[in-house]
Scaffold this motif. Structure first.
Motif, mmCIF file in Angstrom:
data_model
loop_
_atom_site.group_PDB
_atom_site.id
_atom_site.type_symbol
_atom_site.label_atom_id
_atom_site.label_comp_id
_atom_site.label_asym_id
_atom_site.label_seq_id
_atom_site.Cartn_x
_atom_site.Cartn_y
_atom_site.Cartn_z
ATOM 1 N N CYS A 1 -43.727 0.703 -39.986
ATOM 2 C CA CYS A 1 -42.615 -0.234 -40.229
ATOM 3 C C CYS A 1 -42.914 -1.139 -41.429
ATOM 4 O O CYS A 1 -42.957 -2.369 -41.289
ATOM 5 C CB CYS A 1 -42.367 -1.076 -38.984
ATOM 6 N N PRO A 2 -43.094 -0.559 -42.609
ATOM 7 C CA PRO A 2 -43.509 -1.379 -43.752
ATOM 8 C C PRO A 2 -42.459 -2.378 -44.218
ATOM 9 O O PRO A 2 -42.790 -3.329 -44.925
ATOM 10 C CB PRO A 2 -43.804 -0.341 -44.844
ATOM 11 N N GLN A 3 -41.216 -2.192 -43.826
ATOM 12 C CA GLN A 3 -40.156 -3.108 -44.267
ATOM 13 C C GLN A 3 -39.950 -4.277 -43.317
ATOM 14 O O GLN A 3 -39.152 -5.175 -43.602
ATOM 15 C CB GLN A 3 -38.838 -2.329 -44.418
ATOM 16 N N VAL A 4 -40.644 -4.259 -42.180
ATOM 17 C CA VAL A 4 -40.448 -5.288 -41.149
ATOM 18 C C VAL A 4 -41.434 -6.439 -41.359
ATOM 19 O O VAL A 4 -42.619 -6.210 -41.620
ATOM 20 C CB VAL A 4 -40.622 -4.689 -39.737
ATOM 21 N N SER A 5 -40.949 -7.670 -41.223
ATOM 22 C CA SER A 5 -41.831 -8.843 -41.228
ATOM 23 C C SER A 5 -42.326 -9.080 -39.799
ATOM 24 O O SER A 5 -41.510 -9.301 -38.895
ATOM 25 C CB SER A 5 -41.078 -10.074 -41.728
ATOM 26 N N PHE A 6 -43.625 -9.012 -39.616
ATOM 27 C CA PHE A 6 -44.240 -9.182 -38.298
ATOM 28 C C PHE A 6 -45.008 -10.491 -38.233
ATOM 29 O O PHE A 6 -45.592 -10.936 -39.231
ATOM 30 C CB PHE A 6 -45.246 -8.063 -38.013
ATOM 31 N N VAL A 7 -45.073 -11.077 -37.033
ATOM 32 C CA VAL A 7 -46.021 -12.156 -36.779
ATOM 33 C C VAL A 7 -46.669 -11.886 -35.426
ATOM 34 O O VAL A 7 -45.998 -11.540 -34.454
ATOM 35 C CB VAL A 7 -45.361 -13.551 -36.830
ATOM 36 N N LEU A 8 -47.977 -12.007 -35.387
ATOM 37 C CA LEU A 8 -48.752 -11.770 -34.174
ATOM 38 C C LEU A 8 -48.833 -13.059 -33.383
ATOM 39 O O LEU A 8 -49.410 -14.052 -33.843
ATOM 40 C CB LEU A 8 -50.156 -11.276 -34.537
ATOM 41 N N ASP A 9 -48.241 -13.067 -32.192
ATOM 42 C CA ASP A 9 -48.294 -14.248 -31.334
ATOM 43 C C ASP A 9 -49.692 -14.447 -30.769
ATOM 44 O O ASP A 9 -50.390 -13.486 -30.415
ATOM 45 C CB ASP A 9 -47.314 -14.113 -30.170
ATOM 46 N N HIS A 10 -50.099 -15.708 -30.667
ATOM 47 C CA HIS A 10 -51.303 -16.103 -29.930
ATOM 48 C C HIS A 10 -52.564 -15.387 -30.417
ATOM 49 O O HIS A 10 -53.489 -15.126 -29.639
ATOM 50 C CB HIS A 10 -51.102 -15.873 -28.431
#
Length: 284
Positions: free
Chosen positions: A160-169
């Motif tokens: 998913c290279p076009q998706v902005s991800f953030v890792l919770d916790h």
């Protein structure tokens, strides 16, 4: 003078209004928690903006949760972003649900909890396809997993290279057991993807809730900062879940002390600017 804060990870809930089955097992927080409660408990801190993150009410009520929080924001303008549930495991069929979320201006991202699912859940083709839809709507994805699920997360992010991800916790490391590996290697591998950010949040409840010390948390905070760099990390209160282990104010003070080596610009990024940018919050 206290520094300005964007809190990237806050929950509000009212069990009298929506159904949260998971709260039945945690009586200490099985009651309403509303913006007035947070701002009373954070009275000595300068919270300028809040990102609400979905609270896993029953799926049938998740759109009601979005409407409820949007209404709360009418009375509490510091609520400026909302991370909503979406049934991404439905693949392309989730598009209609995302279209409904897009009608709410506050919705900035989606979280479909992975932590309670079995191995391989986030690698199912339908789930991957659902995540791949998110850029079409301008939505990011909050990854909420335990440390032992990070290998699967790496394979999801790769697709998913076009998706902005953030890792919770910070990927919920095994702080109580004082284990760094393989969490440490997985965090470094995840940070190699430029479209992934990380929340420094929820660490006190992964430690020994009754007996943790700042020293217990320090190696995990240090590694996240080293891996992601000071411009891809963000503060999260994880309130009110965090109350199981600390007060809201104490967690801010603990993280501020743990990151005392940051420059003023880097500290502003951690506590404010990085979340502001990632969630595309209003600049005013």
């Amino acid at each position: 003078m206290t520094f300005a804060i964007v809190d990237s990870h806050i929950h509000f809930w009212n069990p009298n209004q929506l159904q949260y089955d998971w709260l039945a097992a945690i009586p200490a927080i099985n009651r309403p928690f509303l913006p007035t409660d947070l701002l009373y408990q954070a009275a000595r801190k300068n919270i300028e903006k809040i990102v609400f993150v979905q609270c896993d009410c029953i799926a049938d009520q998740s759109l009601q949760e979005v409407g409820w929080v949007s209404a709360l924001a009418g009375d509490e303008p510091r609520i400026q972003g909302l991370v909503a549930f979406a049934p991404l495991e439905q693949g392309d069929a989730a598009r209609s649900y995302l279209q409904q979320l897009a009608r709410y201006p506050l919705v900035k991202g989606v979280r479909r909890l992975i932590q309670s699912e079995g191995p391989g859940f986030c690698l199912r083709p339908e789930f991957v396809a659902g995540v791949q839809l998110l850029p079409e709507f301008g939505f990011s994805f909050d990854i909420c997993v335990f440390h032992h699920q990070l290998a699967d997360v790496l394979r999801l992010v790769e697709q998913c290279p076009q998706v902005s991800f953030v890792l919770d916790h910070s990927g919920k490391p095994a702080i109580k057991d004082r284990r760094l590996d393989p969490w440490r290697e997985h965090i470094s591998a995840l940070a190699a993807f430029p479209n992934v950010y990380c929340k420094i949040s929820g660490l006190v409840t992964e430690a020994d809730a009754a007996h943790w010390t700042p020293a217990d948390l320090q190696p995990y905070i240090d590694h996240v900062l080293a891996a992601f760099g000071p411009h891809r990390v963000m503060y999260g209160g994880d309130w009110p879940v965090s109350l199981l282990a600390t007060s809201y104010q104490n967690w801010i003070d603990t993280l501020a002390a743990a990151t005392v080596g940051l420059s003023p610009d880097q500290k502003h990024g951690l506590f404010y600017a990085n979340a502001q940018s990632f969630y595309r919050l209003p600049r005013h």
